[in-house]
Design an enzyme around this catalytic site. Structure first.
Site, PDB file in Angstrom:
ATOM      1  N   PHE A 125     -12.792  25.808 -54.797  1.00 59.57           N
ATOM      2  CA  PHE A 125     -11.967  25.751 -56.000  1.00 59.57           C
ATOM      3  C   PHE A 125     -12.716  24.967 -57.081  1.00 59.57           C
ATOM      4  O   PHE A 125     -12.935  23.760 -56.938  1.00 59.57           O
ATOM      5  CB  PHE A 125     -10.629  25.042 -55.736  1.00 59.57           C
ATOM      6  CG  PHE A 125      -9.749  25.695 -54.716  1.00 59.57           C
ATOM      7  CD1 PHE A 125      -9.824  27.056 -54.458  1.00 59.57           C
ATOM      8  CD2 PHE A 125      -8.824  24.938 -54.008  1.00 59.57           C
ATOM      9  CE1 PHE A 125      -8.995  27.646 -53.512  1.00 59.57           C
ATOM     10  CE2 PHE A 125      -7.986  25.523 -53.077  1.00 59.57           C
ATOM     11  CZ  PHE A 125      -8.081  26.881 -52.820  1.00 59.57           C
ATOM     12  N   TYR A 175     -12.398  21.442 -53.082  1.00 58.10           N
ATOM     13  CA  TYR A 175     -12.001  21.422 -54.485  1.00 58.10           C
ATOM     14  C   TYR A 175     -12.918  20.489 -55.267  1.00 58.10           C
ATOM     15  O   TYR A 175     -13.107  19.336 -54.893  1.00 58.10           O
ATOM     16  CB  TYR A 175     -10.548  20.959 -54.576  1.00 58.10           C
ATOM     17  CG  TYR A 175      -9.953  20.898 -55.970  1.00 58.10           C
ATOM     18  CD1 TYR A 175     -10.440  21.686 -57.002  1.00 58.10           C
ATOM     19  CD2 TYR A 175      -8.883  20.063 -56.246  1.00 58.10           C
ATOM     20  CE1 TYR A 175      -9.884  21.632 -58.270  1.00 58.10           C
ATOM     21  CE2 TYR A 175      -8.310  20.003 -57.506  1.00 58.10           C
ATOM     22  CZ  TYR A 175      -8.822  20.787 -58.521  1.00 58.10           C
ATOM     23  OH  TYR A 175      -8.268  20.734 -59.769  1.00 58.10           O
ATOM     24  N   CYS A 176     -13.512  21.006 -56.353  1.00 54.84           N
ATOM     25  CA  CYS A 176     -14.342  20.207 -57.260  1.00 54.84           C
ATOM     26  C   CYS A 176     -15.480  19.551 -56.473  1.00 54.84           C
ATOM     27  O   CYS A 176     -16.222  20.230 -55.782  1.00 54.84           O
ATOM     28  CB  CYS A 176     -13.465  19.189 -57.987  1.00 54.84           C
ATOM     29  SG  CYS A 176     -14.307  18.257 -59.292  1.00 54.84           S
ATOM     30  N   LEU A 177     -15.644  18.222 -56.556  1.00 53.87           N
ATOM     31  CA  LEU A 177     -16.709  17.546 -55.810  1.00 53.87           C
ATOM     32  C   LEU A 177     -16.575  17.796 -54.320  1.00 53.87           C
ATOM     33  O   LEU A 177     -17.576  17.884 -53.604  1.00 53.87           O
ATOM     34  CB  LEU A 177     -16.655  16.037 -56.065  1.00 53.87           C
ATOM     35  CG  LEU A 177     -16.898  15.512 -57.481  1.00 53.87           C
ATOM     36  CD1 LEU A 177     -16.880  13.999 -57.474  1.00 53.87           C
ATOM     37  CD2 LEU A 177     -18.196  16.028 -58.036  1.00 53.87           C
ATOM     38  N   GLY A 187     -15.630  20.509 -52.978  1.00 55.07           N
ATOM     39  CA  GLY A 187     -16.211  21.813 -52.721  1.00 55.07           C
ATOM     40  C   GLY A 187     -17.721  21.765 -52.682  1.00 55.07           C
ATOM     41  O   GLY A 187     -18.363  22.450 -51.869  1.00 55.07           O
TER      42      GLY A 187
END
Length: 583
Positions: free
Chosen positions: A341, A313-315, A317
């Protein structure tokens, strides 16, 4: 040789002087580089001064807008139901209240919106201006205009005036009390009002589990099974380290972790350490090795001979993508699939955060982090608030301090008020190597001397972007289509960077688009994809759950043991562990 050493030490001393000076300046500017802002303003000013055609166009637009406003005012004086001559931009809700349709407040709003439109024209399409400088000047103009918005003035805001008459002015008394309480909490370092009702391990981050591994950087949580039989392949969740992990394990009704467990998955999740000044020299590769790779090693010991559905998720990811690319380079085939994500892998068009990232600003940030050893949470929060100043700054001032109200705290807001810090060296590397140099997208990101190229990742991918994402715009997330040629499902969901991901089944108003790109399918640009993708109502979680199921062993198995004590992964304590409580 001694002379070379002396010269090196001397050069470091000179650089330290510059860094100390900039670190001191950062305290006065809120971390924004004056040089970066000045360069943008000078670039725009010089090119505007050298563009007589653009200046004439702006004069013409000013005359036309004045005529529109005059015509509207004349018509509204005769017929109060006259429709407005300009509508607010999508997502601008400052003038939605009924009072803004009445005079003189409608005139205030219309004048402001026309001025806002004119300044947009003035700061865009000036011949010769660097695109980045154009964005910075436009952003600065918006911030200055918002200060003078009639919605932010109690004398020109009909909602505030009506509340004042109704309450006899006590709304301002209550607003002052609200401000004093907020100021006291800010000075003492306490979180905002209401966050005490969302304690990790109780109201949020409450899915049962155990910490089965801990190193200096992570705690790995293994969640208890909720079904008699489970899918053979476990799920690893790599959250962003910019915030606490439990965005994906909020309240029981909207916890993605709980949803997965109830669907029969064995779920592991990383909880990141909140770094201090002592962690200043942690690097991006430390986050890869001590984070993703250490977690995979633990999972392989606890659930042996099974591949892993890795999710970032975000960083998290982005880091997971780097790890997956490096694993592919080394023929490490432990991943069954890769899910991202709201995570960027190509930073050529990174969105509004790029306003705060250029070489001057990066040097300024590096000096500030060099002095502290980390980027503070309040510094990051300030940047995000500026990007959405109407929603996160001005609307709060009006609501809490002028109307005297308090917005009821919810789990997502409480999580958002529980930030973490970023180590100096890691964050400097992240901004330079990814945002400025875009090394991952161009296969120049080196891991242990070899390139981590996304083109080498061959496992199936499930990628989610959100429509109103100001951190990772979905068009930027979509660029993963250009970096890999394997099977890929892309989802575009309603909501923003956080609310679009926390999209549990049953949540009203949720919708999404979904389409699968097979290995030999032609590339579609984002607009073509939107037109071709299937539009559906509801939660995309169901689509992801079915996708994981299709890529898992069909036969379900008995749940694995919690941890693997004989292999060095004994359960240490109950979830959510200790790192989540670090302030």
């Amino acid at each position: 040789m001694p002379r070379a050493i002396d010269e090196s030490v001397s050069s470091e001393a000179y650089r330290a002087i510059d860094q100390m000076r900039e670190a001191l300046s950062a305290h006065l500017t809120g971390g924004l580089s004056p040089a970066s802002l000045a360069l943008a303003l000078i670039d725009w000013s010089i090119h505007l001064a050298a563009a007589p055609g653009k200046r004439l166009e702006l004069v013409d637009k000013a005359v036309r807008k004045s005529a529109r406003l005059s015509t509207y005012l004349a018509a509204a004086a005769v017929d109060p139901e006259t429709p407005p001559c300009i509508e607010p931009l999508p997502g601008d809700y400052r003038f939605k209240a009924q009072g803004w349709s009445q005079q003189p407040f409608s005139s205030f709003a219309q004048s402001f919106l026309l001025a806002q439109q004119w300044w947009h024209n003035a700061t865009h399409e000036v011949p010769g201006v660097t695109p980045h400088h154009e964005d910075v000047v436009s952003f600065m103009a918006r911030q200055m205009l918002d200060v003078f918005s009639p919605s932010n003035n109690p004398l020109t805001n009909p909602e505030v005036l009506a509340r004042t008459l109704e309450a006899g002015g006590t709304n301002f008394v209550q607003g002052m009390q609200n401000w004093m309480e907020d100021a006291a909490r800010a000075v003492s370092g306490r979180p905002p009002v209401g966050t005490e009702n969302f304690t990790p391990g109780e109201e949020v981050a409450a899915t049962p589990g155990k910490v089965v591994y801990r190193n200096h950087l992570i705690e790995l949580i293994q969640y208890e099974p909720a079904t008699d039989k489970v899918l053979a392949e476990p799920v690893l969740i790599v959250p962003a380290w910019i915030m606490k992990y439990y965005i994906l394990d909020l309240s029981p009704h909207n916890s993605l972790v709980r949803y997965l467990v109830e669907k029969g998955h064995t779920v592991f999740c990383i909880s990141w350490r909140n770094p201090t000044a002592d962690d200043r020299n942690l690097t991006m590769d430390d986050y890869r090795k001590l984070g993703v790779m250490a977690a995979l090693d633990a999972i392989n010991a606890i659930v042996p001979d099974r591949k892993v559905h890795a999710t970032g998720y975000c960083l998290g990811g982005t880091l997971l993508s780097i790890a997956a690319a490096a694993m592919a380079q080394r023929n490490d085939d432990r991943l069954a699939s890769l899910t991202l994500f709201a995570a960027q892998t190509d930073f050529a068009e990174p969105g509004e955060l790029a306003l705060f990232i250029d070489h001057s600003q990066l040097h300024f940030l590096e000096s500030m982090m060099w002095n502290r050893g980390y980027l503070s949470s309040d510094q990051m929060a300030g940047a995000f608030q500026l990007l959405r100043s109407n929603d996160l700054i001005w609307s709060r001032i009006v609501r809490d301090y002028m109307l005297g109200e308090r917005t009821t705290m919810n789990d997502l807001m409480a999580w958002n008020a529980d930030p973490t810090r970023m180590p100096y060296k890691m964050h400097a590397e992240y901004l330079k190597r990814l945002y400025l140099d875009n090394e991952l997208a161009t296969a120049r990101f080196m891991v242990e001397g070899r390139p981590a190229a996304m083109q080498n990742v061959r496992v199936p991918m499930f990628v989610v972007g959100t429509e109103r994402d100001h951190v990772a715009p979905w068009q930027s997330v979509y660029k993963i289509h250009q970096l890999t040629d394997g099977d890929l499902v892309f989802v575009l969901t309603s909501g923003g960077h956080n609310a679009g991901i926390v999209s549990e089944p049953g949540h009203k108003g949720r919708r999404y688009r979904i389409a699968e790109r097979r290995q030999h399918d032609p590339y579609l640009d984002p607009q073509e994809w939107v037109e071709a993708a299937s539009a559906k109502d509801g939660s995309w979680w169901l689509e992801w759950s079915d996708w994981l199921l299709e890529r898992s062993t069909k036969e379900r198995v008995a749940p694995p043991s919690t941890g693997a004590p004989d292999k060095g992964y004994a359960p240490l304590e109950d979830a959510p562990g200790t790192y989540v409580f670090q302030r």
